[in-house]
Motif scaffolding. Structure first.
Motif, mmCIF file in Angstrom:
data_model
loop_
_atom_site.group_PDB
_atom_site.id
_atom_site.type_symbol
_atom_site.label_atom_id
_atom_site.label_comp_id
_atom_site.label_asym_id
_atom_site.label_seq_id
_atom_site.Cartn_x
_atom_site.Cartn_y
_atom_site.Cartn_z
ATOM 1 N N ILE A 160 0.799 -1.457 0.141
ATOM 2 C CA ILE A 160 0.072 -0.278 -0.077
ATOM 3 C C ILE A 160 0.580 1.364 -0.190
ATOM 4 C CG2 ILE A 160 -1.706 1.504 1.322
ATOM 5 C CD1 ILE A 160 -2.949 -1.628 1.840
ATOM 6 N N ALA A 161 0.328 2.372 -0.925
ATOM 7 C CA ALA A 161 1.311 3.432 -1.245
ATOM 8 C C ALA A 161 0.355 4.609 -0.401
ATOM 9 C CB ALA A 161 1.291 3.543 -2.013
ATOM 10 N N TYR A 162 0.940 4.432 0.779
ATOM 11 C CA TYR A 162 0.654 6.200 1.223
ATOM 12 C C TYR A 162 0.846 7.499 1.352
ATOM 13 C CZ TYR A 162 -0.373 2.573 4.689
ATOM 14 O OH TYR A 162 -1.482 0.953 5.076
ATOM 15 N N THR A 163 2.212 7.388 0.296
ATOM 16 C CA THR A 163 2.821 8.705 0.003
ATOM 17 C C THR A 163 3.757 8.533 -0.913
ATOM 18 O OG1 THR A 163 4.749 8.548 1.400
ATOM 19 C CG2 THR A 163 3.411 9.324 2.079
ATOM 20 N N THR A 164 3.603 9.929 -1.971
ATOM 21 C CA THR A 164 4.436 9.576 -3.322
ATOM 22 C C THR A 164 6.068 9.382 -3.050
ATOM 23 O OG1 THR A 164 5.280 12.042 -2.394
ATOM 24 C CG2 THR A 164 3.226 11.469 -4.602
ATOM 25 N N ASP A 165 6.455 9.472 -2.177
ATOM 26 C CA ASP A 165 7.592 8.384 -1.988
ATOM 27 C C ASP A 165 7.355 6.875 -1.732
ATOM 28 O OD1 ASP A 165 9.412 10.743 -1.882
ATOM 29 O OD2 ASP A 165 9.748 10.900 0.491
ATOM 30 N N ASP A 166 6.379 6.483 -1.210
ATOM 31 C CA ASP A 166 5.969 5.195 -1.393
ATOM 32 C C ASP A 166 6.515 4.688 -2.243
ATOM 33 O OD1 ASP A 166 6.204 5.529 1.496
ATOM 34 O OD2 ASP A 166 3.951 5.105 1.618
ATOM 35 N N VAL A 167 5.582 4.979 -3.041
ATOM 36 C CA VAL A 167 5.307 5.145 -4.482
ATOM 37 C C VAL A 167 6.698 4.636 -5.166
ATOM 38 C CG1 VAL A 167 4.535 5.452 -7.144
ATOM 39 C CG2 VAL A 167 3.177 5.946 -5.367
ATOM 40 N N LYS A 168 7.341 5.832 -5.426
ATOM 41 C CA LYS A 168 9.295 5.486 -5.544
ATOM 42 C C LYS A 168 10.110 4.561 -5.084
ATOM 43 C CE LYS A 168 8.876 10.485 -6.974
ATOM 44 N NZ LYS A 168 9.235 11.612 -6.675
ATOM 45 N N ASN A 169 9.607 3.963 -3.969
ATOM 46 C CA ASN A 169 10.324 2.859 -3.099
ATOM 47 C C ASN A 169 10.237 2.088 -3.780
ATOM 48 O OD1 ASN A 169 11.682 5.722 -2.181
ATOM 49 N ND2 ASN A 169 11.307 5.451 0.063
ATOM 50 N N HIS A 170 8.829 1.478 -3.462
ATOM 51 C CA HIS A 170 8.118 0.914 -4.218
ATOM 52 C C HIS A 170 8.538 0.494 -5.229
ATOM 53 C CE1 HIS A 170 5.151 1.240 -1.084
ATOM 54 N NE2 HIS A 170 5.992 0.820 -0.330
ATOM 55 N N PHE A 171 8.573 1.361 -6.109
ATOM 56 C CA PHE A 171 8.662 0.997 -8.009
ATOM 57 C C PHE A 171 10.327 0.459 -7.887
ATOM 58 C CE2 PHE A 171 11.137 2.588 -11.566
ATOM 59 C CZ PHE A 171 10.395 2.144 -12.552
ATOM 60 N N ALA A 172 11.572 0.844 -7.062
ATOM 61 C CA ALA A 172 12.938 0.836 -6.749
ATOM 62 C C ALA A 172 12.841 -0.687 -6.493
ATOM 63 C CB ALA A 172 13.207 1.415 -5.638
ATOM 64 N N LYS A 173 11.956 -1.505 -5.578
ATOM 65 C CA LYS A 173 11.551 -2.122 -5.149
ATOM 66 C C LYS A 173 11.597 -3.785 -6.124
ATOM 67 C CE LYS A 173 11.987 -0.594 -0.284
ATOM 68 N NZ LYS A 173 10.945 -0.491 1.442
ATOM 69 N N GLY A 174 10.476 -3.292 -6.912
ATOM 70 C CA GLY A 174 9.774 -3.816 -7.746
ATOM 71 C C GLY A 174 8.508 -4.946 -7.157
ATOM 72 N N LEU A 175 8.222 -3.825 -6.636
ATOM 73 C CA LEU A 175 6.570 -3.952 -5.793
ATOM 74 C C LEU A 175 5.758 -2.783 -6.802
ATOM 75 C CD1 LEU A 175 7.692 -3.797 -1.897
ATOM 76 C CD2 LEU A 175 6.112 -5.915 -3.148
ATOM 77 N N ILE A 176 4.638 -3.302 -6.831
ATOM 78 C CA ILE A 176 3.623 -2.855 -6.970
ATOM 79 C C ILE A 176 2.945 -1.998 -6.150
ATOM 80 C CG2 ILE A 176 0.708 -3.148 -8.106
ATOM 81 C CD1 ILE A 176 2.235 -5.076 -9.651
ATOM 82 N N SER A 177 2.928 -0.558 -5.629
ATOM 83 C CA SER A 177 1.907 -0.165 -4.964
ATOM 84 C C SER A 177 0.334 0.106 -5.532
ATOM 85 C CB SER A 177 2.553 1.952 -5.188
ATOM 86 O OG SER A 177 4.152 1.544 -5.154
ATOM 87 N N LEU A 178 -0.538 0.434 -4.064
ATOM 88 C CA LEU A 178 -1.700 -0.172 -4.252
ATOM 89 C C LEU A 178 -2.031 1.298 -3.576
ATOM 90 C CD1 LEU A 178 -2.439 -3.532 -3.515
ATOM 91 C CD2 LEU A 178 -2.347 -2.755 -6.169
ATOM 92 N N PRO A 179 -1.828 2.277 -3.904
ATOM 93 C CA PRO A 179 -3.201 3.854 -2.724
ATOM 94 C C PRO A 179 -4.655 3.632 -3.613
ATOM 95 C CG PRO A 179 -1.588 4.119 -5.253
ATOM 96 C CD PRO A 179 -1.325 2.768 -5.325
ATOM 97 N N MET A 180 -5.148 4.251 -3.155
ATOM 98 C CA MET A 180 -6.945 3.908 -2.569
ATOM 99 C C MET A 180 -7.180 5.628 -2.619
ATOM 100 S SD MET A 180 -6.932 0.913 0.518
ATOM 101 C CE MET A 180 -6.312 1.684 1.802
ATOM 102 N N GLY A 181 -7.618 6.016 -3.295
ATOM 103 C CA GLY A 181 -8.744 6.302 -3.477
ATOM 104 C C GLY A 181 -10.433 5.936 -3.374
ATOM 105 N N MET A 182 -11.078 6.892 -2.645
ATOM 106 C CA MET A 182 -12.448 6.921 -2.754
ATOM 107 C C MET A 182 -14.143 7.446 -3.362
ATOM 108 S SD MET A 182 -15.098 7.669 0.811
ATOM 109 C CE MET A 182 -13.470 6.527 1.859
ATOM 110 N N GLU A 183 -14.244 6.605 -4.216
ATOM 111 C CA GLU A 183 -15.270 7.121 -5.218
ATOM 112 C C GLU A 183 -16.221 7.111 -4.368
ATOM 113 O OE1 GLU A 183 -16.321 6.288 -10.015
ATOM 114 O OE2 GLU A 183 -16.101 4.815 -8.343
#
Length: 379
Positions: free
Chosen positions: A99-122
């Motif tokens: 789960i990605a909570y921040t933009t840094d999470d997205v970048k760090n997960h990418f570097a580790k080869g993980l798919i980030s799952l940020p969440m948006g409420m529709e």
């Protein structure tokens, strides 16, 4: 449309670039029929192997709450359950997802080869008019809120709802916008009425997004999409429109087909009643006589081109609505494995790699970072 031949360059861009998709309806899909999306699945538009093939690294998981639950405790309950389902995906496969909570999470997960799952409420219905609920959902990982869905709710009027009870935002909605700014929550103006859109821009101190909207230029009269004046206002605000791939968002022909289906269905109900057995497979039978006019990858690219020509490359992204638009996806963009096709299409139209990276993720990550930074200063 001919089959897309994906070049090594397009494949490399897909593999080496963060790709953010603003809106994928996996959680609600799993609620209706559970499958393990950490493995290959037979249906739907998203699973881990297909995401890897397509290079998709950061799909926003849509915490979708139907408008039928507006004003009830059930809307808040469902939102929490859908967040639980995203957490369960990560718990089952922490080597694949995070789960990605921040933009840094997205970048760090990418570097580790993980798919980030940020969440948006529709649909903001689960907020229930209580700012403490905004705080709770932020803590649980929600990073954008689509203010309304298919009906006017306690926050905002909807583009789909002819009853404009608030003539834009409600009084609570007007207090929610600065609260979202201060907490670091992205504001999503997909689905809202035009009046609500402009009122949101007046109130927000940060750029906003349209997480899964396309252009009214190509679908005249369809208020759910954005017109040129709105796109210009969004750009002035610093925001991003993330293009919806669903055919009825992309072409007027698909939109008209959907209208024809509704009219035919309503005529049957009027003739035989809502309990008619013919309603069970009505759309399937209707399609046999009236083939669905699927849009194409090229027509999706036309939407991107138009935004770029109108306001610049910095204000467009991707919000596919995969798993949310049923069997209406364009030829050449049928699931999350097809992102290299879109990249190839952009290359073929003369876009350079730095420009393509802006569309794939940099624009929306810029907005998200601005929202984070504002909250650090004012929250």
């Amino acid at each position: 449309m001919a089959t897309v031949t994906v070049s090594k360059q397009a494949t490399a861009i897909a593999k080496n670039t963060i790709i953010v998709d603003g809106h994928i309806d996996v959680p609600y899909r799993l609620r209706e029929k559970w499958v393990d999306v950490t493995q290959a699945t037979d249906d739907g538009d998203f699973d881990y192997p297909r995401a890897i093939k397509g290079g998709l690294n950061a799909p926003f998981m849509s915490i979708y709450v139907p408008a039928s639950l507006d004003g009830s405790a059930a809307s808040t309950q469902l939102a929490h359950q859908l967040i639980d389902s995203v957490e369960a995906i990560v718990a089952r496969a922490p080597d694949k997802f995070a789960i990605a909570y921040t933009t840094d999470d997205v970048k760090n997960h990418f570097a580790k080869g993980l798919i980030s799952l940020p969440m948006g409420m529709e649909n903001g219905s689960p907020i229930q008019g209580e700012l403490k609920n905004l705080q709770t959902f932020y803590e649980r990982g929600i990073r954008y809120i689509t203010l309304a869905h298919s009906q006017s709710n306690h926050i905002s009027d909807s583009s789909y709802d002819l009853r404009r009870q608030w003539k834009g935002l409600s009084p609570f909605g007007k207090t929610l916008i600065p609260a979202m700014n201060n907490i670091g929550m992205l504001i999503d103006i997909s689905h809202v009425s035009d009046d609500a859109f402009y009122q949101t821009l007046e109130l927000s101190k940060t750029p906003v997004i349209a997480s899964h909207s396309s252009l009214r230029k190509f679908t005249p009269g369809f208020e759910r999409n954005m017109d040129d004046d709105m796109i210009k206002a969004l750009a002035k605000n610093g925001g991003v429109i993330m293009i919806n791939f669903g055919s009825s968002f992309v072409t007027k022909e698909a939109r008209q087909w959907r209208d024809g289906l509704a009219k035919a269905q309503n005529a049957l109900i009027k003739k035989e009643g809502k309990d008619s057995e013919k309603l069970a497979n009505f759309e399937t039978e209707y399609r046999k006589e009236n083939p669905y006019p699927y849009s194409t990858l090229d027509e999706v690219l036309d939407h991107i081109d138009h935004v770029v020509k109108l306001v610049g490359i910095e204000h467009v992204g991707l919000g596919s609505d995969f798993d949310g638009v049923g069997d209406s996806l364009p030829i050449g963009l049928k699931d999350v494995s097809y992102f290299p096709n879109l990249i190839q299409g952009l290359l073929d139209r003369g876009y350079k790699e730095p420009e393509i990276k802006k569309i794939l993720s940099e624009n929306v990550l810029r907005v998200w970072k601005q929202v984070e930074d504002y909250a650090k200063r004012h929250g």
